[in-house]
Design a protein around this motif. Structure first.
Motif, mmCIF file in Angstrom:
data_model
loop_
_atom_site.group_PDB
_atom_site.id
_atom_site.type_symbol
_atom_site.label_atom_id
_atom_site.label_comp_id
_atom_site.label_asym_id
_atom_site.label_seq_id
_atom_site.Cartn_x
_atom_site.Cartn_y
_atom_site.Cartn_z
ATOM 1 N N LYS A 112 0.841 -1.214 0.000
ATOM 2 C CA LYS A 112 0.000 0.000 0.000
ATOM 3 C C LYS A 112 0.869 1.255 0.000
ATOM 4 N N GLU A 113 1.997 1.202 0.716
ATOM 5 C CA GLU A 113 2.892 2.360 0.798
ATOM 6 C C GLU A 113 3.482 2.708 -0.567
ATOM 7 N N VAL A 114 3.825 1.679 -1.335
ATOM 8 C CA VAL A 114 4.373 1.922 -2.674
ATOM 9 C C VAL A 114 3.282 2.509 -3.572
ATOM 10 N N TYR A 115 2.077 1.940 -3.508
ATOM 11 C CA TYR A 115 0.973 2.484 -4.304
ATOM 12 C C TYR A 115 0.704 3.945 -3.958
ATOM 13 N N SER A 116 0.786 4.294 -2.675
ATOM 14 C CA SER A 116 0.480 5.672 -2.288
ATOM 15 C C SER A 116 1.577 6.643 -2.730
ATOM 16 N N LYS A 117 2.806 6.169 -2.851
ATOM 17 C CA LYS A 117 3.926 7.023 -3.289
ATOM 18 C C LYS A 117 3.950 7.190 -4.814
ATOM 19 N N ALA A 118 3.384 6.225 -5.530
ATOM 20 C CA ALA A 118 3.450 6.226 -6.995
ATOM 21 C C ALA A 118 2.673 7.390 -7.591
ATOM 22 N N GLN A 119 3.212 7.912 -8.682
ATOM 23 C CA GLN A 119 2.574 9.012 -9.395
ATOM 24 C C GLN A 119 1.995 8.545 -10.727
ATOM 25 N N GLY A 120 1.958 7.242 -10.913
ATOM 26 C CA GLY A 120 1.369 6.691 -12.126
ATOM 27 C C GLY A 120 1.533 5.187 -12.161
ATOM 28 N N LYS A 121 0.713 4.551 -13.011
ATOM 29 C CA LYS A 121 0.793 3.105 -13.210
ATOM 30 C C LYS A 121 0.671 2.843 -14.711
ATOM 31 N N ILE A 122 1.521 1.956 -15.195
ATOM 32 C CA ILE A 122 1.507 1.565 -16.604
ATOM 33 C C ILE A 122 1.385 0.049 -16.676
ATOM 34 N N SER A 123 0.548 -0.407 -17.586
ATOM 35 C CA SER A 123 0.423 -1.837 -17.858
ATOM 36 C C SER A 123 1.005 -2.114 -19.238
ATOM 37 N N LEU A 124 1.860 -3.123 -19.320
ATOM 38 C CA LEU A 124 2.428 -3.485 -20.619
ATOM 39 C C LEU A 124 1.447 -4.290 -21.463
ATOM 40 N N SER A 125 0.508 -4.965 -20.801
ATOM 41 C CA SER A 125 -0.430 -5.829 -21.513
ATOM 42 C C SER A 125 -1.492 -6.303 -20.536
ATOM 43 N N SER A 126 -2.605 -6.784 -21.082
ATOM 44 C CA SER A 126 -3.612 -7.438 -20.243
ATOM 45 C C SER A 126 -3.149 -8.833 -19.848
ATOM 46 N N MET A 127 -2.177 -9.341 -20.574
ATOM 47 C CA MET A 127 -1.620 -10.660 -20.269
ATOM 48 C C MET A 127 -0.663 -10.555 -19.081
ATOM 49 N N THR A 128 -0.393 -11.688 -18.462
ATOM 50 C CA THR A 128 0.567 -11.742 -17.365
ATOM 51 C C THR A 128 1.880 -12.303 -17.897
ATOM 52 N N PHE A 129 2.978 -11.629 -17.559
ATOM 53 C CA PHE A 129 4.311 -12.076 -17.947
ATOM 54 C C PHE A 129 5.123 -12.357 -16.688
ATOM 55 N N SER A 130 6.148 -13.175 -16.823
ATOM 56 C CA SER A 130 7.042 -13.386 -15.686
ATOM 57 C C SER A 130 7.755 -12.069 -15.377
ATOM 58 N N HIS A 131 8.139 -11.901 -14.111
ATOM 59 C CA HIS A 131 8.826 -10.674 -13.707
ATOM 60 C C HIS A 131 10.127 -10.489 -14.494
ATOM 61 N N GLN A 132 10.763 -11.597 -14.830
ATOM 62 C CA GLN A 132 12.016 -11.505 -15.567
ATOM 63 C C GLN A 132 11.781 -11.054 -17.014
ATOM 64 N N MET A 133 10.713 -11.554 -17.625
ATOM 65 C CA MET A 133 10.432 -11.166 -19.011
ATOM 66 C C MET A 133 9.963 -9.719 -19.098
ATOM 67 N N VAL A 134 9.244 -9.249 -18.079
ATOM 68 C CA VAL A 134 8.779 -7.858 -18.072
ATOM 69 C C VAL A 134 9.965 -6.905 -18.185
ATOM 70 N N ARG A 135 11.058 -7.239 -17.539
ATOM 71 C CA ARG A 135 12.255 -6.382 -17.617
ATOM 72 C C ARG A 135 12.695 -6.208 -19.055
ATOM 73 N N LEU A 136 12.807 -7.326 -19.775
ATOM 74 C CA LEU A 136 13.224 -7.268 -21.174
ATOM 75 C C LEU A 136 12.224 -6.473 -22.000
ATOM 76 N N PHE A 137 10.933 -6.792 -21.862
ATOM 77 C CA PHE A 137 9.912 -6.111 -22.660
ATOM 78 C C PHE A 137 9.919 -4.607 -22.390
#
Length: 157
Positions: A112-137
């Motif tokens: 919750k603390e991270v969400y409250s500090k964030a100034q925006g949220k971006i989604s790369l896709s509606s699909m779910t990717f592994s955390h490691q693949m998200v870095r590359l994408f």
């Protein structure tokens, strides 16, 4: 402007890491970019999901400077086309953002603390990717965005 990507846990697939390294090097031609790996939480199996998010969240928040603009890579975030993402980055640069800090959460997301500090949220896709693949994408999309801004032929319109 500087761009920082914070991610929980190291990439243990050498093929993915090699590709991440390629795009990270390419990005260096356009902007100061830092990939900040936050170590996995020790003994995470003994923690609840909420406790793990709290510990990871504290580590993410500790990596931020007061002037950093935090944007979360989150499944509920705004989706952009590559051209729209390049426009978003241009607007951040025009606004004088010193450091644009993107964060990839751990397996259970953000506290919750991270969400409250964030100034925006971006989604790369509606699909779910592994955390490691998200870095590359994401790093590839950053590179693509800067080639779009420079009107270079990497991205075909």
């Amino acid at each position: 402007m500087n761009i920082k990507l914070m991610a929980v846990g190291k990439t243990d697939d050498k093929h993915l890491q090699a590709l991440i390294d390629v795009y990270q090097k390419r990005l260096g031609h356009y902007i100061k970019f830092e990939l900040d790996i936050i170590p996995d939480i020790k003994k995470a199996k003994n923690l609840s999901e909420e406790q793990q998010k709290q510990k990871e969240g504290a580590l993410i928040l500790n990596k931020l400077q007061p002037t950093d603009m935090l944007v979360l890579l989150d499944e509920n975030g705004k989706q952009f086309s590559s051209v729209q993402f390049s426009d978003y980055l241009q607007k951040r640069m025009n606004a004088g953002t010193k450091t644009l800090a993107f964060a990839i959460g751990g397996p259970y997301g953000f506290s919750k603390e991270v969400y409250s500090k964030a100034q925006g949220k971006i989604s790369l896709s509606s699909m779910t990717f592994s955390h490691q693949m998200v870095r590359l994408f994401f790093i590839e999309q950053l590179y693509r965005a800067f080639t779009i801004l420079k009107n270079e032929p990497y991205h075909h319109r």
